[in-house]
Design an enzyme around this catalytic site. Structure first.
Site, PDB file in Angstrom:
ATOM      1  N   LYS A  22       0.845  -1.205   0.000  1.00  0.00           N
ATOM      2  CA  LYS A  22       0.000   0.000   0.000  1.00  0.00           C
ATOM      3  C   LYS A  22       0.879   1.254   0.000  1.00  0.00           C
ATOM      4  O   LYS A  22       0.691   2.150  -0.821  1.00  0.00           O
ATOM      5  CB  LYS A  22      -0.886  -0.002   1.252  1.00  0.00           C
ATOM      6  CG  LYS A  22      -1.566   1.330   1.528  1.00  0.00           C
ATOM      7  CD  LYS A  22      -2.425   1.295   2.768  1.00  0.00           C
ATOM      8  CE  LYS A  22      -1.717   1.573   4.065  1.00  0.00           C
ATOM      9  NZ  LYS A  22      -1.368   2.974   4.316  1.00  0.00           N
ATOM     10  N   ASN A  23       1.835   1.307   0.921  1.00  0.00           N
ATOM     11  CA  ASN A  23       2.603   2.541   1.066  1.00  0.00           C
ATOM     12  C   ASN A  23       3.500   2.810  -0.143  1.00  0.00           C
ATOM     13  O   ASN A  23       3.784   3.971  -0.447  1.00  0.00           O
ATOM     14  CB  ASN A  23       3.440   2.506   2.356  1.00  0.00           C
ATOM     15  CG  ASN A  23       2.563   2.727   3.589  1.00  0.00           C
ATOM     16  OD1 ASN A  23       1.385   3.040   3.465  1.00  0.00           O
ATOM     17  ND2 ASN A  23       3.141   2.551   4.773  1.00  0.00           N
ATOM     18  N   CYS A 118      -4.585  13.697  12.938  1.00  0.00           N
ATOM     19  CA  CYS A 118      -4.532  12.271  12.621  1.00  0.00           C
ATOM     20  C   CYS A 118      -4.515  11.518  13.943  1.00  0.00           C
ATOM     21  O   CYS A 118      -3.914  11.968  14.903  1.00  0.00           O
ATOM     22  CB  CYS A 118      -3.276  11.971  11.826  1.00  0.00           C
ATOM     23  SG  CYS A 118      -3.000  10.217  11.619  1.00  0.00           S
ATOM     24  N   ARG A 123       1.786  14.746  13.246  1.00  0.00           N
ATOM     25  CA  ARG A 123       2.271  14.538  11.876  1.00  0.00           C
ATOM     26  C   ARG A 123       2.314  15.812  11.030  1.00  0.00           C
ATOM     27  O   ARG A 123       1.595  15.962  10.044  1.00  0.00           O
ATOM     28  CB  ARG A 123       1.438  13.449  11.179  1.00  0.00           C
ATOM     29  CG  ARG A 123       1.421  12.155  11.939  1.00  0.00           C
ATOM     30  CD  ARG A 123       0.579  11.106  11.289  1.00  0.00           C
ATOM     31  NE  ARG A 123       1.355  10.243  10.414  1.00  0.00           N
ATOM     32  CZ  ARG A 123       0.845   9.219   9.735  1.00  0.00           C
ATOM     33  NH1 ARG A 123      -0.435   8.954   9.820  1.00  0.00           N
ATOM     34  NH2 ARG A 123       1.597   8.463   8.992  1.00  0.00           N
ATOM     35  N   ASP A 308       4.641   0.409  12.116  1.00  0.00           N
ATOM     36  CA  ASP A 308       3.406  -0.153  11.559  1.00  0.00           C
ATOM     37  C   ASP A 308       3.186  -1.621  11.939  1.00  0.00           C
ATOM     38  O   ASP A 308       2.161  -2.200  11.574  1.00  0.00           O
ATOM     39  CB  ASP A 308       3.398  -0.017  10.024  1.00  0.00           C
ATOM     40  CG  ASP A 308       3.155   1.420   9.569  1.00  0.00           C
ATOM     41  OD1 ASP A 308       2.835   2.261  10.417  1.00  0.00           O
ATOM     42  OD2 ASP A 308       3.287   1.684   8.364  1.00  0.00           O
ATOM     43  N   ILE A 330       8.272   6.626  16.903  1.00  0.00           N
ATOM     44  CA  ILE A 330       7.950   7.334  15.653  1.00  0.00           C
ATOM     45  C   ILE A 330       6.717   8.224  15.827  1.00  0.00           C
ATOM     46  O   ILE A 330       6.714   9.382  15.435  1.00  0.00           O
ATOM     47  CB  ILE A 330       7.707   6.337  14.488  1.00  0.00           C
ATOM     48  CG1 ILE A 330       8.869   5.346  14.374  1.00  0.00           C
ATOM     49  CG2 ILE A 330       7.492   7.084  13.172  1.00  0.00           C
ATOM     50  CD1 ILE A 330      10.193   5.911  13.953  1.00  0.00           C
ATOM     51  N   ARG A 400      -8.688  -0.028   4.353  1.00  0.00           N
ATOM     52  CA  ARG A 400      -7.662   0.900   3.860  1.00  0.00           C
ATOM     53  C   ARG A 400      -6.366   0.162   3.529  1.00  0.00           C
ATOM     54  O   ARG A 400      -5.607   0.608   2.676  1.00  0.00           O
ATOM     55  CB  ARG A 400      -7.354   1.956   4.929  1.00  0.00           C
ATOM     56  CG  ARG A 400      -8.452   2.969   5.150  1.00  0.00           C
ATOM     57  CD  ARG A 400      -7.965   4.045   6.100  1.00  0.00           C
ATOM     58  NE  ARG A 400      -6.622   4.460   5.703  1.00  0.00           N
ATOM     59  CZ  ARG A 400      -5.692   4.883   6.546  1.00  0.00           C
ATOM     60  NH1 ARG A 400      -5.929   4.973   7.828  1.00  0.00           N
ATOM     61  NH2 ARG A 400      -4.501   5.238   6.101  1.00  0.00           N
TER      62      ARG A 400
HETATM   63  C1  UD1 Z   1       4.912   6.705   6.416  1.00  0.00           C
HETATM   64  C2  UD1 Z   1       3.949   5.561   6.227  1.00  0.00           C
HETATM   65  C3  UD1 Z   1       3.340   5.147   7.563  1.00  0.00           C
HETATM   66  C4  UD1 Z   1       4.457   4.835   8.560  1.00  0.00           C
HETATM   67  C5  UD1 Z   1       5.442   5.994   8.644  1.00  0.00           C
HETATM   68  C6  UD1 Z   1       6.656   5.687   9.517  1.00  0.00           C
HETATM   69  C7  UD1 Z   1       3.070   5.951   3.999  1.00  0.00           C
HETATM   70  C8  UD1 Z   1       1.908   6.319   3.150  1.00  0.00           C
HETATM   71  N1  UD1 Z   1       2.883   5.998   5.327  1.00  0.00           N
HETATM   72  O1  UD1 Z   1       4.168   7.816   6.914  1.00  0.00           O
HETATM   73  O2  UD1 Z   1       2.537   3.994   7.354  1.00  0.00           O
HETATM   74  O3  UD1 Z   1       3.903   4.624   9.829  1.00  0.00           O
HETATM   75  O4  UD1 Z   1       5.937   6.319   7.325  1.00  0.00           O
HETATM   76  O5  UD1 Z   1       7.288   4.540   9.076  1.00  0.00           O
HETATM   77  O6  UD1 Z   1       4.131   5.597   3.493  1.00  0.00           O
HETATM   78  N2  UD1 Z   1       7.280  14.364  10.826  1.00  0.00           N
HETATM   79  C9  UD1 Z   1       7.493  15.689  11.127  1.00  0.00           C
HETATM   80  N3  UD1 Z   1       7.511  16.605  10.117  1.00  0.00           N
HETATM   81  C10 UD1 Z   1       7.339  16.243   8.806  1.00  0.00           C
HETATM   82  C11 UD1 Z   1       7.133  14.893   8.498  1.00  0.00           C
HETATM   83  C12 UD1 Z   1       7.103  13.967   9.522  1.00  0.00           C
HETATM   84  O7  UD1 Z   1       7.651  16.035  12.296  1.00  0.00           O
HETATM   85  O8  UD1 Z   1       7.378  17.121   7.930  1.00  0.00           O
HETATM   86  C13 UD1 Z   1       7.216  13.370  11.917  1.00  0.00           C
HETATM   87  C14 UD1 Z   1       5.826  12.752  12.033  1.00  0.00           C
HETATM   88  O9  UD1 Z   1       4.980  13.541  12.823  1.00  0.00           O
HETATM   89  C15 UD1 Z   1       6.121  11.420  12.673  1.00  0.00           C
HETATM   90  C16 UD1 Z   1       7.476  11.056  12.088  1.00  0.00           C
HETATM   91  O10 UD1 Z   1       8.050  12.266  11.601  1.00  0.00           O
HETATM   92  O11 UD1 Z   1       6.223  11.540  14.060  1.00  0.00           O
HETATM   93  C17 UD1 Z   1       7.414  10.017  10.986  1.00  0.00           C
HETATM   94  O12 UD1 Z   1       6.729  10.519   9.890  1.00  0.00           O
HETATM   95  P1  UD1 Z   1       7.052  10.092   8.390  1.00  0.00           P
HETATM   96  O13 UD1 Z   1       8.262   9.223   8.343  1.00  0.00           O
HETATM   97  O14 UD1 Z   1       7.020  11.309   7.551  1.00  0.00           O
HETATM   98  O15 UD1 Z   1       5.781   9.185   8.084  1.00  0.00           O
HETATM   99  P2  UD1 Z   1       4.783   9.285   6.885  1.00  0.00           P
HETATM  100  O16 UD1 Z   1       5.527   9.466   5.612  1.00  0.00           O
HETATM  101  O17 UD1 Z   1       3.676  10.216   7.208  1.00  0.00           O
END
Ligand code: UD1
Length: 423
Positions: A22-23, A118, A123, A308, A330, A400
């Site tokens: 999915k991701n 969320c 996030r 996850d 995370i 989902r």
């Molecule tokens: C992706 C995955 C999700 C998984 C996560 C961590 C997809 C669609 N989703 O989510 O299933 O749980 O990686 O492995 O691929 N953060 C910030 N600022 C930012 C971006 C992120 O502070 O601009 C923080 C987030 O709040 C969170 C952490 O970084 O605490 C991880 O986020 P990120 O690695 O970006 O996860 P996603 O890409 O949203």
């Protein structure tokens, strides 16, 4: 609204096919915006998140068609002329933010709604926007939307991420493929889905090196062309089903499973007393004895233990022999499954980012519900070995991310069905 009923009924045996990730699919689909030629994705999973991304891309003017019961997706962006991603769609799924980089690269402008609150934490998107700003974009937040413009086009830049964000790595990698000059992403995320995206972008003509390491270099090119790409195996679906025989007993082969996708997770399973071995067609999982050992788990970016799979692992440790501590590093609020597992008789104490799980002999079925995808599936897993019946509501979370969850588990002997809930 549907619910799922699981009855704990002993060992599971047989094979479970694992779908495309999915991701990975959610980041491969927006790559269509980088080219006027068609992008064909094979091995795609049929999930509601994929339908949401389809809807979003169509709203941007892309054409999306699905073949082979949704397992092949053909995307074409030659008519995509709308750079505005509306709140109505974006709010349904955070991964919608993955259109920001490609839109900006294509149109020199993008207006993308912030995903909003969320269930598993705040996030934010600061890592994405800071990096795009370093590449020459001007970004303002107004009325809940990020308004981004790159009047002179995007320029290559050296970017040091404060955290190895998966989504930001994907967004910046896509944006940089069409930027002028060279972009280096330091402290990049190393998840297999990023390597899969880089592979696909290379097939489209992008010049990318270092994906799978923490420093990725992208040399911008003038244009990208069409490509056909198979979506990588879903390591989270794989890990989830690896836990089914671990929890219920028996021996299950996960077709298409790859050890390199789940190495840190398999290591913890080994410590818990679960054998994982490679076969010609995937991975085989079997519990060594009757007892599950307690193990401590810390979630980390890849190649560490994935956040996850934390909820599903907790379901296993609820009946382990001893005390396990799970630390969530995370997402700050990712233990919503704990109160539901407690309703099933688990002994769990959550303090901030730590959950202490003291194993009990057996869980008992109960009506439960969960507020996110992985939490929901952890309750199904718990139900597989619980005494009596577990009824899980809010099944839409499962839709989902898990295709045919009921059929896949029934195929290995689980007593599970999906029913229409009264009222
Ligand atoms: C992706 C995955 C999700 C998984 C996560 C961590 C997809 C669609 N989703 O989510 O299933 O749980 O990686 O492995 O691929 N953060 C910030 N600022 C930012 C971006 C992120 O502070 O601009 C923080 C987030 O709040 C969170 C952490 O970084 O605490 C991880 O986020 P990120 O690695 O970006 O996860 P996603 O890409 O949203």
């Amino acid at each position: 609204m549907d619910s799922i009923v699981v009855k704990g009924n002993g060992a599971l045996n047989g094979q479970i096919p694992i779908a495309g990730a999915k991701n990975a699919c959610l980041t491969l689909m927006p790559a269509t915006l980088l080219s006027d030629e068609p992008l064909t994705l094979t091995n795609a999973p049929r999930l509601s998140d994929i339908a949401t991304m389809t809807q979003l891309l169509e709203s941007l003017g892309a054409e999306v068609s699905s073949l082979d019961d949704g397992h092949v997706i053909v995307l074409s962006s030659h008519k995509a002329d709308n750079p505005v991603a509306h709140y109505d769609i974006v709010r349904k799924m955070r991964a919608s933010n993955l259109v920001l980089g490609p839109l900006l690269a294509r149109h020199g402008q993008a207006t993308v709604s912030l995903p909003g609150g969320c269930a598993i934490g705040a996030r934010p998107m600061d890592i994405h926007t800071d990096a795009l700003t370093a590449m020459g974009a001007e970004i303002k937040l107004k009325d809940g939307y990020l308004h981004a413009v790159a009047p002179k086009g995007l320029q290559g830049a050296v970017i040091d991420f404060p955290f190895a964000s998966v989504g930001a790595t994907e967004n910046i990698m896509m944006a940089a493929t069409l930027a002028k000059g060279t972009t280096v992403i330091n402290n990049a995320a190393r998840e297999p889905e990023i390597v899969d995206l880089a592979d696909c972008l290379r097939k489209m003509g992008a010049q990318i090196d270092g994906d799978g390491t923490s420093s990725i270099t992208i040399q911008g090119v003038d244009r990208l062309h069409g490509a056909t790409h198979p979506v990588v195996t879903d390591r989270i679906e794989l890990g989830t089903y690896m836990l089914a025989p671990a929890i219920a007993g028996g021996e299950v082969e996960l077709l298409g499973g790859r050890m390199d996708l789940v190495a840190a997770f398999a290591e913890k399973l080994d410590l818990a007393g679960i054998d994982v071995s490679e076969t010609a067609n995937g991975l085989k999982v079997k519990r060594r004895g009757d007892l599950i050992n307690a193990v401590d788990v810390v979630t980390e970016p890849f190649p560490g233990f994935p956040t996850d799979l934390q909820a599903q692992m907790m379901a296993l440790l609820c009946t382990a022999n001893g005390v396990s501590v799970l630390e969530e590093k995370i997402f700050e609020n990712r233990f919503m499954h704990a109160p539901e597992l407690i309703r099933m008789g688990a002994n769990i104490d959550v303090q901030g980012g730590h959950a202490t799980v003291t194993g009990v002999d057996r869980l008992k079925g109960a009506p439960v519900m969960a507020t996110d995808l992985r939490a929901s599936v952890s309750l199904i897993l718990a139900g597989l070995a619980a005494e009596g019946e577990t009824v899980i509501s809010r099944v839409y979370h499962l839709d989902r991310g898990y295709e045919h969850v009921v059929a896949k588990l029934r195929g290995v002997g689980a007593k599970i069905e999906r029913i229409k809930q009264n009222g």
